[in-house]
Each structure stands twice: as structure tokens, then as C-alpha cells.
Design a protein around this motif. Structure first.
Motif, short mmCIF file in Angstrom:
data_model
loop_
_atom_site.label_atom_id
_atom_site.label_comp_id
_atom_site.label_asym_id
_atom_site.label_seq_id
_atom_site.Cartn_x
_atom_site.Cartn_y
_atom_site.Cartn_z
N ASP A 117 41.21 37.64 44.27
CA ASP A 117 41.96 36.44 44.61
C ASP A 117 43.45 36.75 44.74
O ASP A 117 44.04 37.43 43.88
N ALA A 118 44.06 36.23 45.81
CA ALA A 118 45.50 36.42 46.01
C ALA A 118 46.31 35.48 45.14
O ALA A 118 47.40 35.83 44.68
N LEU A 119 45.80 34.26 44.90
CA LEU A 119 46.51 33.27 44.10
C LEU A 119 45.62 32.81 42.94
O LEU A 119 44.39 32.77 43.08
N PRO A 120 46.19 32.44 41.81
CA PRO A 120 45.39 32.07 40.64
C PRO A 120 44.91 30.63 40.71
O PRO A 120 45.34 29.83 41.55
N LEU A 121 44.00 30.29 39.77
CA LEU A 121 43.58 28.90 39.60
C LEU A 121 44.68 28.10 38.90
O LEU A 121 44.92 26.94 39.23
N TRP A 122 45.32 28.71 37.91
CA TRP A 122 46.44 28.10 37.21
C TRP A 122 47.25 29.22 36.55
O TRP A 122 46.75 30.33 36.37
N ALA A 123 48.46 28.93 36.20
CA ALA A 123 49.33 29.92 35.56
C ALA A 123 50.26 29.21 34.59
O ALA A 123 50.64 28.06 34.81
N LEU A 124 50.61 29.91 33.51
CA LEU A 124 51.51 29.38 32.49
C LEU A 124 52.66 30.36 32.30
O LEU A 124 52.44 31.52 31.99
N GLN A 125 53.87 29.88 32.49
CA GLN A 125 55.07 30.69 32.35
C GLN A 125 55.90 30.16 31.20
O GLN A 125 56.07 28.95 31.05
N ARG A 138 60.06 26.72 25.81
CA ARG A 138 60.02 26.06 27.11
C ARG A 138 58.98 26.74 27.98
O ARG A 138 58.89 27.97 28.02
N ALA A 139 58.18 25.94 28.71
CA ALA A 139 57.09 26.50 29.51
C ALA A 139 56.90 25.67 30.77
O ALA A 139 57.35 24.52 30.86
N TRP A 140 56.25 26.31 31.76
CA TRP A 140 55.92 25.65 33.02
C TRP A 140 54.47 25.96 33.35
O TRP A 140 54.05 27.12 33.36
N LEU A 141 53.70 24.92 33.60
CA LEU A 141 52.28 25.04 33.93
C LEU A 141 52.09 24.78 35.41
O LEU A 141 52.41 23.70 35.91
N TYR A 142 51.56 25.79 36.12
CA TYR A 142 51.32 25.67 37.56
C TYR A 142 49.84 25.37 37.78
O TYR A 142 48.97 26.17 37.42
N GLU A 143 49.57 24.20 38.37
CA GLU A 143 48.20 23.84 38.73
C GLU A 143 48.08 23.77 40.25
O GLU A 143 48.96 24.22 40.97
N TYR A 148 54.16 21.50 35.95
CA TYR A 148 54.53 20.66 34.82
C TYR A 148 55.56 21.39 33.96
O TYR A 148 55.42 22.58 33.66
N ASP A 149 56.59 20.67 33.57
CA ASP A 149 57.63 21.18 32.68
C ASP A 149 57.26 20.80 31.26
O ASP A 149 57.16 19.60 30.94
N LEU A 150 57.08 21.81 30.37
CA LEU A 150 56.55 21.57 29.03
C LEU A 150 57.48 22.13 27.96
O LEU A 150 58.32 22.99 28.22
N VAL A 151 57.26 21.64 26.75
CA VAL A 151 57.81 22.24 25.53
C VAL A 151 56.62 22.49 24.62
O VAL A 151 55.91 21.55 24.25
N VAL A 152 56.39 23.75 24.27
CA VAL A 152 55.22 24.14 23.48
C VAL A 152 55.67 24.52 22.08
O VAL A 152 56.61 25.29 21.91
N GLY A 153 54.98 23.97 21.07
CA GLY A 153 55.29 24.29 19.69
C GLY A 153 56.41 23.43 19.15
O GLY A 153 56.80 22.42 19.72
N GLY A 154 56.94 23.86 18.01
CA GLY A 154 57.99 23.08 17.38
C GLY A 154 57.41 21.97 16.50
O GLY A 154 56.20 21.78 16.38
N LYS A 155 58.29 21.19 15.92
CA LYS A 155 57.86 20.12 15.02
C LYS A 155 57.15 18.99 15.76
O LYS A 155 56.26 18.36 15.22
N GLU A 156 57.56 18.74 17.01
CA GLU A 156 56.97 17.64 17.76
C GLU A 156 55.73 18.04 18.53
O GLU A 156 55.11 17.20 19.18
N LEU A 161 57.69 17.29 29.73
CA LEU A 161 59.01 16.76 30.04
C LEU A 161 59.07 16.16 31.44
O LEU A 161 59.90 15.28 31.70
N GLY A 162 58.22 16.64 32.34
CA GLY A 162 58.22 16.13 33.70
C GLY A 162 57.27 16.92 34.57
O GLY A 162 56.66 17.90 34.13
N SER A 163 57.13 16.51 35.82
CA SER A 163 56.26 17.20 36.76
C SER A 163 56.77 16.94 38.17
O SER A 163 57.47 15.96 38.43
N ARG A 164 56.39 17.83 39.08
CA ARG A 164 56.74 17.67 40.50
C ARG A 164 55.79 18.50 41.33
O ARG A 164 55.26 19.51 40.87
#
Length: 427
Positions: A117-125, A138-143, A148-156, A161-164
Motif C-alpha cells: 500500500d502506498a498510503l495507510p489506513l490511518w496514522a498517528l503523529q 500533542r498529537a494528530w490523527l490522520y483518518e 484530528y488535533d489531539l492532546v494525549v495523556g496528562g491529568k485530563e 482540540l479540533g478537526s479539519r
């Protein structure tokens, strides 16, 4: 790659002097194994079926300064086994494609068929390498259609945070993998070399130990009574710890003669340990590293003595074959990336488009031009088709030359002049 190697073996009772020698024994050869092929890999053009038309994808390439940034992408792929480039529209600049190289330590991509496959099903950066702590990352999930703009871990915990939309029907993450098998497993240049690098470091440590403690000659004296240390009253001074009398050391240097009153005294000398065996072992380890990595030995050892042109070309043949293989693998990835740029810019993807690689052969300009000239004369190859093969010539140079050739074409000038002539009408 950064010189953080496992230390050489030494006994647990090693002193600080041994530990200092162990630090100095680390001689990192691995970055050179990566830089050598990467310095021969450089994309300098993009050829499409429409001759004479600059591709919109190449304009994106130039706008993102990829002439200089492509090196980091391919160097990371050679070191780790894979790297990635993400294509996203710039919302602040009319949706123009933005290219960003990403280290494999910061991005994970999941594929349906990881080998094909040239492109993935999903990716997490992620923005930083995730650690063992509880810090938020700070992380970005590509579907399929959205990032999707994410924050992973921490107290919360994890939160969005958003998507586009990213403008494609698959995650726009292109993988660069120079050595991938049919199961999707990747191998870099560094990991297979670690055992050989550790072996070289161990030999270097042994060399430093012998050089420090055993490489010099030792003078010995037998049959001579020692001279004791005495106080002002002539009494022998005893050591407070051992209880033995203190002995005056023999002062022996280049300006002194050793004389003994006893005729049975013998002076002797112990030769230092030769270092040639350790030096040969280090050179052998480096040669093994060069052979396994397909790197010319003289690149690592710096020993080029009376090599003719044919011998020099033969010494670099293995590296040339490796670079050619990397160009095939990386070329498909760059073409996929530039195809995504064309699609995002609203153009039509050309399935026959190809990237053009900069020539990196160890040949002089006169030899190359002479060979190209013979190809034109003897094989009837069109001269214009060989312009890109001249060392140092870029795609922009070829386009300028083609325009100059058209302007200087006598047939075109005659056609233009005839078009300007006004033919009088018949009465």
C-alpha cells in the motif's frame, strides 16, 4: 547515530582511569554509513508527459524548499528503515499544499497491506517522542478524510482540540522505506551494524589500555639492595599502613647512568607490548562494516593509494548499486507525494510522471560529455534528450535551454517572418 553506545567490557573493579579510557574508546562510524549513500541521493526535477510545461507539483516542491529538506527525509529512512512526509493544505494560503517530513520516532502508520500500500489506513503523529511519564503529548490523527488535533495523556486524559478535512480520501502520509520485505518489515542501515560497531569499540578500548599501561619499556634491576628512606637522625622510616620500611625510588631517565656497587647486580629491560595487532584488528572490523553496508572501504579508512580510474570505479561499484536501488524505492515515494500535491492543487495526476535524480557518479565532466557526444553520433540519440544527464544541470536549466533553442531555430524564425508578410489581394 548520536554516539550513545554501550560501553566496552571491563571488570567491575575498574578504576576511574579505565572508565575514562572506555569513554574515549567510542569511535562512531555509523553516521558515515548513512551519509555516504544519502549524499548521492538528490531529486532535481519532475518530468511529466506534457513536454515543456512546468508541473504544478514541482512548483509546490520549490515553494516548500524541498531541494534542501529532502535530504533529512531520505537520511532518516536510511538510518531507521523508514520515514514519512505529510501533505496538508495550508488554510492560511488558499489551500496550497504544505510538505512536512516526519521522523518514524514521531509517527505510526497502519496499512491494510504494509508491503504494497502506498498510503495507510490511518496514522498517528506526535509532537515529541512519548516517554514513560504522565506528561501530555500533542498529537494528530490522520483518518480517511479528516485530521484530528489531539492532546494525549496528562491529568485530563486524551481530548480532541479540533478537526479539519485534509482534502483526500486516504491519509496523506507517504512512507519512504528503502529496504522493505514482502511482510512489510523495514530495516535501516544502523541496526545491523551495531554488533560490528561494538566490536570495534571494544578493540579500541583494548588498544588504549595497552597503549596507556603496557606500550612503554620497563627497566628492571636484580641483585641490588634497596636504599631506605631515613629521617634527620638516620633512622629508617616505616610505612604506617604496611609496616614495611620505605624505599627510595631509583631515578632513571635519559640523563642518568645506573651504577651498582655489587658486581652481581643485573640491569635488564622489559619490552613494551606491540600495538600492531590491535591496529590490524580495528582495520579488519572497519572493513567488515564497509563490506556489509556496501560502503567503499577507502571512505572509512581514508586509504586511497595509486588507484587508477578503473580500480576506483570497481571500488565504488557496490555503492553505486545500492544507490541505484535506493533511487528506485525513494523514487516511487516521491512520485506518490508529488501526485498528491498535483491532486490537492486541482490538477490531473500523470501516471507516467517520473522524478529526475542528480547524477552522483565519480566521473569528470569531460568524460561524461564525451560519452554523451558519442551516444548522439553513434546511436543517433536526440541531443536534447541527453541534456538532463549532464552533471550539475537542473530541470530549470533544461527548460531554459529548450526555450533558447526554439528562439534560435531558423525554421521557426522563417515561419514567424512569413506570418508577418501581408499578401496583396488580386484586383
Amino acid at each position: 547515530m548520536r554516539g550513545q553506545h554501550d560501553g566496552p567490557y571491563m571488570p567491575k573493579s575498574a578504576t576511574e582511569q579505565y572508565k575514562l579510557l572506555a569513554k574515549r574508546a567510542v569511535s562512531n562510524w555509523l553516521p558515515l554509513l548513512v551519509k555516504t549513500p544519502s549524499q548521492a541521493l538528490a531529486v532535481e526535477g519532475y518530468r511529466t508527459s506534457a513536454e515543456g510545461v512546468v508541473s504544478s507539483a514541482w512548483e509546490v516542491w520549490q515553494r516548500n524548499r524541498m531541494d534542501g529538506r529532502q535530504t533529512a527525509v531520505m537520511r532518516a529512512a536510511l538510518a531507521y528503515g523508514q520515514s514519512f512526509v505529510v501533505v496538508l493544505p495550508d488554510l492560511a494560503d488558499s489551500g496550497q499544499p504544505v510538505l512536512r517530513g516526519v521522523s518514524p520516532r514521531l509517527l505510526y502508520a497502519s496499512y491494510e497491506d504494509p508491503a504494497s500500500d502506498a498510503l495507510p489506513l490511518w496514522a498517528l503523529q506526535t509532537a515529541t517522542v512519548p516517554g514513560d511519564g504522565d506528561e501530555a503529548v500533542r498529537a494528530w490523527l490522520y483518518e480517511a478524510t479528516t485530521v484530528y488535533d489531539l492532546v494525549v495523556g496528562g491529568k485530563e486524559g486524551t481530548r480532541v482540540l479540533g478537526s479539519r478535512p485534509h482534502g483526500f480520501d486516504r491519509p496523506p502520509v507517504v512512507r519512504f522505506a528503502p529496504d522493505i520485505d514482502l511482510e512489510g518489515r523495514v530495516t535501516g542501515l544502523v541496526e545491523p551494524m551495531i554488533p560490528i560497531q561494538d566490536r570495534v569499540n571494544q578493540t579500541l578500548f583494548d588498544l588504549l589500555v595497552v597503549q596507556t599501561f603496557g606500550s612503554f619499556k620497563v627497566r628492571t634491576i636484580s641483585g641490588m639492595a634497596p636504599e631506605f628512606v631515613r629521617d634527620a637522625d638516620g633512622n629508617v622510616i616505616y610505612d604506617a599502613v604496611t609496616g614495611k620500611p620505605k624505599v627510595l625510588p631509583v631515578q632513571a631517565d635519559a640523563s642518568r647512568f645506573l651504577v651498582a656497587p655489587d658486581p652481581d647486580t643485573k640491569f635488564n629491560q622489559l619490552d613494551g607490548t606491540p600495538l600492531s595487532g590491535y591496529l590490524d584488528a580495528i582495520e579488519l572490523g572497519v572493513k567488515h562494516m564497509a563490506s556489509v553496508s556496501q560502503t567503499p572501504p577507502h571512505y572509512l579508512l581514508g586509504s586511497v593509494v595509486n588507484l587508477g580510474a578503473e580500480a576506483f570505479a570497481a571500488a565504488e561499484s557496490a555503492l553505486d548499486r545500492a544507490v541505484d536501488e535506493y533511487q528506485h524505492q525513494f523514487g516511487e515515494s516521491w512520485e506518490t507525494l508529488l501526485g498528491l500535491c498535483t491532486e490537492l492543487a486541482g490538477g490531473t495526476v500523470d501516471p507516467h510522471a517520473q522524478v529526475l535524480w542528480k547524477g552522483a557518479e565519480s566521473r569528470s565532466l569531460s568524460q561524461t560529455v564525451d560519452a554523451l557526444g558519442k551516444a548522439v553520433q553513434m546511436l543517433r540519440v536526440p541531443p536534447r534528450a541527453l541534456w538532463p544527464r549532464i552533471p550539475g544541470v537542473t530541470a530549470t536549466d533544461v527548460e531554459d535551454w529548450a526555450q533558447m533553442a526554439e528562439e534560435d531555430d531558423p525554421a521557426l524564425r522563417l515561419a514567424d517572418s512569413m506570418a508577418k508578410v501581408t499578401v496583396p489581394r488580386a484586383a
